[in-house]
Motif scaffolding. Structure first.
Motif, short mmCIF file in Angstrom:
data_model
loop_
_atom_site.label_atom_id
_atom_site.label_comp_id
_atom_site.label_asym_id
_atom_site.label_seq_id
_atom_site.Cartn_x
_atom_site.Cartn_y
_atom_site.Cartn_z
N ALA A 149 0.84 -1.20 0.00
CA ALA A 149 0.00 0.00 0.00
C ALA A 149 0.87 1.25 0.00
O ALA A 149 0.57 2.24 -0.68
CB ALA A 149 -0.92 -0.01 1.21
N ASP A 150 1.98 1.21 0.75
CA ASP A 150 2.90 2.35 0.77
C ASP A 150 3.60 2.52 -0.57
O ASP A 150 3.84 3.64 -1.01
CB ASP A 150 3.95 2.16 1.87
CG ASP A 150 3.39 2.41 3.26
OD1 ASP A 150 2.30 3.00 3.36
OD2 ASP A 150 4.04 2.01 4.24
N ILE A 151 3.94 1.41 -1.22
CA ILE A 151 4.57 1.48 -2.54
C ILE A 151 3.61 2.12 -3.54
O ILE A 151 3.98 3.00 -4.31
CB ILE A 151 5.00 0.09 -3.02
CG1 ILE A 151 6.17 -0.42 -2.18
CG2 ILE A 151 5.41 0.12 -4.50
CD1 ILE A 151 6.55 -1.87 -2.45
N ALA A 152 2.37 1.67 -3.54
CA ALA A 152 1.38 2.20 -4.48
C ALA A 152 1.15 3.69 -4.26
O ALA A 152 0.89 4.44 -5.20
CB ALA A 152 0.06 1.44 -4.33
N ALA A 153 1.26 4.14 -2.99
CA ALA A 153 1.04 5.55 -2.66
C ALA A 153 2.29 6.40 -2.81
O ALA A 153 2.24 7.60 -2.59
CB ALA A 153 0.50 5.67 -1.23
N GLY A 154 3.42 5.78 -3.16
CA GLY A 154 4.64 6.54 -3.35
C GLY A 154 5.42 6.83 -2.08
O GLY A 154 6.39 7.58 -2.11
N ARG A 155 5.02 6.23 -0.95
CA ARG A 155 5.74 6.46 0.31
C ARG A 155 6.92 5.51 0.48
O ARG A 155 7.75 5.69 1.38
CB ARG A 155 4.78 6.30 1.49
CG ARG A 155 3.67 7.34 1.56
CD ARG A 155 2.88 7.19 2.83
NE ARG A 155 2.12 5.95 2.85
CZ ARG A 155 0.84 5.85 2.46
NH1 ARG A 155 0.22 6.93 2.02
NH2 ARG A 155 0.21 4.69 2.51
#
Length: 338
Positions: A149-155
């Motif tokens: 989820a963090d990867i998809a959000a760019g975090r």
């Protein structure tokens, strides 16, 4: 009758409307589109929320399109916003590539290694050797579901874990490279009868209640793997426990509940507990390197090369004859193996 061009005279061509969009406005749009929350997007970009809102409104004016439907309760993408998002991501990725090519540098890459002491740290070390000009930053969280989820959000840029355990909608925006079939183990509390064995047959866990991360929203892929492994074997999954942060708290909760814990053979040593490999069959945790689709960065290339080299050197992708892995996981690992 067409007009013939006059030699030496430049003909005026009617101006075509052209709109140059500032990358800053696109970054604001992408951040809000991925977070669907203006405050979180502003925090992610380290800007004031008012400034972020102004940039999004300006982009909407320049494009002549409403990109978000806003209410007091939620923010959602409009159809125009959905159409713009993949193009905006590509433009920003191209800008990052341009800057990297001109300056000879790239932004730091954030890599989640899940937990200290696991083999992913070796991949990171090898990648740092392969690309010393890159800044590869490690973080230690828990579970691919949370990391994805963090990867998809760019975090976050890169993580490791069981790709097949992710929601298909989330997988659609990610790329992966198989890294290892990781043999699984059981962490036994001190004094547990099975700790006397050098290896624990799965049948010996019948009647046991084993902790496998139930209740932790960041480790759903691991709990799902445990359910598949335990099904039909008389092994129960322990109910949710308070989320332990740090080795000391994990040790305390384990000593209190006395449940064996499903782990992997490279799980770091823990005082008051004994780690034993599982056998008959040998259950395997399928591990992939995972990153955002379309991400172009020399650090990703170095990590992929390092993972492939170590996998080849140490046979990480060779399944033992008595190895167990879910069929869906095996298909994904084989499909993406080169």
């Amino acid at each position: 009758m067409t007009e013939e061009p006059v030699p030496g005279v430049r003909r005026e061509v009617p101006a075509v409307a052209r709109r140059d969009v500032e990358p800053r406005l696109l970054r604001a749009f992408v951040a809000v589109a991925e977070e669907l929350h203006f405050t979180r997007a502003a925090n992610r970009l380290y800007v004031a929320q008012q400034a972020l809102s102004r940039d999004v409104r300006r982009l909407e004016r320049e494009l002549g399109a409403e990109l978000f439907a806003r209410t007091t309760r939620q923010v959602t993408l409009t159809a125009d916003g959905e159409r713009l998002l993949p193009y905006a991501r590509r433009v920003l990725a191209a800008q990052d590539d341009l800057l990297a090519a001109v300056t000879g540098a790239a932004r730091p890459l954030l890599v989640d290694l899940n937990s200290p002491g696991l083999v992913f740290g070796r991949i990171l070390e090898r990648a740092r050797e392969l690309a010393p000009e890159c800044e590869l930053m490690a973080r230690f969280e828990s579970g691919l579901t949370g990391s994805a989820a963090d990867i998809a959000a760019g975090r976050l840029d890169v993580s490791f874990g069981r790709f097949a355990g992710l929601d298909p909608a989330l997988r659609a925006g990610l790329d992966q490279q198989p890294v290892r079939y990781e043999p699984m183990a059981v962490l036994l509390p001190a004094g547990h009868p099975l700790a006397e064995l050098d290896a624990v047959p799965l049948v010996a866990l019948a009647g046991e209640t084993v902790y496998a991360g139930a209740g932790n929203p960041k480790t759903l892929e691991w709990t799902g793997l445990a359910r598949l492994l335990f099904e039909g074997r008389g092994i129960e999954i322990a109910p949710p426990a308070p989320l332990a942060v740090g080795a000391e708290e994990f040790e305390r909760i384990m000593a209190k509940n006395r449940h064996p814990v499903l782990a992997v053979v490279d799980f770091p040593a823990m005082p008051g507990a004994e780690l034993r490999p599982l056998v008959d069959p040998v259950p395997l945790s399928p591990v992939s390197m995972v990153w955002r689709k379309g991400l172009s960065h020399p650090g990703v290339t170095a990590l992929r090369t390092a993972a492939a080299e170590l996998a080849a050197e140490e046979g990480w992708l060779e399944k033992p004859s008595d190895g167990w892995v879910p069929a869906a996981d095996a298909r994904i690992m084989q499909l993406h193996s080169s």
